[in-house]
Write a protein that holds these residues in place. Structure first.
Motif, PDB file in Angstrom:
ATOM      1  N   ASN A   1       0.828  -1.207   0.000  1.00 39.86           N
ATOM      2  CA  ASN A   1       0.000   0.000   0.000  1.00 39.86           C
ATOM      3  C   ASN A   1       0.867   1.264   0.000  1.00 39.86           C
ATOM      4  O   ASN A   1       0.627   2.194  -0.787  1.00 39.86           O
TER       5      ASN A   1
ATOM      6  N   GLY B   1       1.140   3.788  -3.053  1.00 33.61           N
ATOM      7  CA  GLY B   1       0.585   5.114  -2.772  1.00 33.61           C
ATOM      8  C   GLY B   1       1.593   6.227  -2.973  1.00 33.61           C
ATOM      9  O   GLY B   1       1.258   7.311  -3.449  1.00 33.61           O
TER      10      GLY B   1
ATOM     11  N   ILE C   1      -5.209   3.507  -6.729  1.00 32.20           N
ATOM     12  CA  ILE C   1      -4.787   2.204  -6.190  1.00 32.20           C
ATOM     13  C   ILE C   1      -5.901   1.608  -5.341  1.00 32.20           C
ATOM     14  O   ILE C   1      -6.684   2.312  -4.723  1.00 32.20           O
ATOM     15  N   SER C   2      -5.929   0.283  -5.337  1.00 32.69           N
ATOM     16  CA  SER C   2      -6.935  -0.438  -4.544  1.00 32.69           C
ATOM     17  C   SER C   2      -6.433  -0.617  -3.113  1.00 32.69           C
ATOM     18  O   SER C   2      -5.271  -0.356  -2.815  1.00 32.69           O
ATOM     19  N   VAL C   3      -7.318  -1.105  -2.266  1.00 38.47           N
ATOM     20  CA  VAL C   3      -6.849  -1.589  -0.966  1.00 38.47           C
ATOM     21  C   VAL C   3      -6.043  -2.867  -1.236  1.00 38.47           C
ATOM     22  O   VAL C   3      -6.231  -3.527  -2.255  1.00 38.47           O
ATOM     23  N   PRO C   4      -5.134  -3.216  -0.343  1.00 37.97           N
ATOM     24  CA  PRO C   4      -4.292  -4.391  -0.616  1.00 37.97           C
ATOM     25  C   PRO C   4      -5.078  -5.702  -0.606  1.00 37.97           C
ATOM     26  O   PRO C   4      -6.006  -5.877   0.178  1.00 37.97           O
TER      27      PRO C   4
END
Lengths: 127, 155
Positions: free
Chosen positions: B99, B103, B115-118
């Motif tokens: 992340n 980020g 970006i997505s959550v991990p």
């Protein structure tokens, strides 16, 4: 000061907790997502909130809007990996009092909390 | 839109810099970069625990960081002083590194680099689909005598 820590990473929540233990701060709760954070804000009305942005469900910026609606006096410090300027400006515009980019170490947290709490750098309790 | 080779190389360099910064800033131990390479064959380069981030917006693809348990144990020991972290802690650590690394790339690529959550997993996930149309760049790194893979896949 009563603090709520909001981050979807359990490790990150504990890093913040560990590095603020020498401050005169009572941690009233830790939340892994925006929804849980909002419940804890309504229940405890914490003075200070550290708030991650990238979280499952309600993200930190949406959560910040909700927090400001119910507890506008809360001092919210955003702690996020999203290190673009626009995200920082949006958070400050929504009412955040501080902004810290991950990765954060003990010195980063201390400086940020000193600024947020308007403490002198030499005051007792600095980590 | 497919990423040009110059954009691809530049984006990969941003990830490499982000990884280096992560380790240096938090541990004061530099990571060492081994020779990166484009991955041609099928299959994933995986260690025991992996944190993966989906990328959308002005770039599309993924980045993941994969390492064995002992590297995450060392990091957790440094960060919060725990000697025997749970599997949950190890996976959380894997997700948080990926992340932060992803980020931080937004400092250069801006807020349209989304970006997505991990997504975290141990071993080989049974239902992970890697798109066919991505170029995959593998960056082996060493930190504190632990090897890890930073793998960047971009359309």
């Amino acid at each position: 000061m009563r603090l709520l820590i909001v981050d979807d990473s359990s490790i990150m929540r504990r890093i913040i907790e560990k590095n603020l233990k020498d401050y005169d701060i009572q941690i009233i709760g830790m939340a892994p997502d925006g929804q849980t954070a909002l419940q804890l804000v309504k229940e405890h009305m914490p003075d200070v909130i550290t708030l991650d942005i990238t979280m499952p469900g309600m993200d930190g910026l949406a959560c910040l809007d909700e927090i400001m609606a119910v507890h506008p006096k809360a001092k919210v410090m955003i702690i996020t990996a999203l290190s673009d300027k626009l995200t920082g400006l949006r958070a400050l515009d929504k009412g955040a009092r501080g902004f810290l980019y991950k990765p954060v170490n003990a010195v980063d947290l201390a400086k940020a909390f000193d600024r947020l709490l308007k403490r002198n750098e030499n005051k007792q309790g600095r980590v | 839109m497919k990423t040009s080779k110059a954009e691809f190389d530049a984006t990969c360099n941003l990830f490499i810099n982000s990884v280096n910064n992560y380790f240096r800033h938090l541990t004061e131990i530099d990571s060492e970069l081994n020779v990166p390479y484009l991955k041609q064959s099928e299959g994933l380069m995986l260690k025991d625990y992996t944190g993966m981030i989906g990328i959308s917006g002005n770039r599309k693809g993924f980045v993941y960081i994969s390492a064995n348990r002992d590297m995450y144990e060392d990091l957790i020991k440094i960060f919060i002083g725990i000697d025997d972290p749970s599997d949950e802690d190890i996976l959380d650590m894997a997700g948080e590194i990926s992340n932060v690394v992803a980020g931080n790339v937004r400092a250069n690529l801006g807020a349209n680099f989304m970006i997505s959550v991990p997504v975290v997993f141990k071993g080989m996930p049974s239902q992970l689909k890697i798109p066919d149309d991505v170029s995959i760049y593998v960056v082996p790194i060493m930190w504190n005598n632990h090897e890890a893979f930073v793998v960047i896949g971009l359309q």
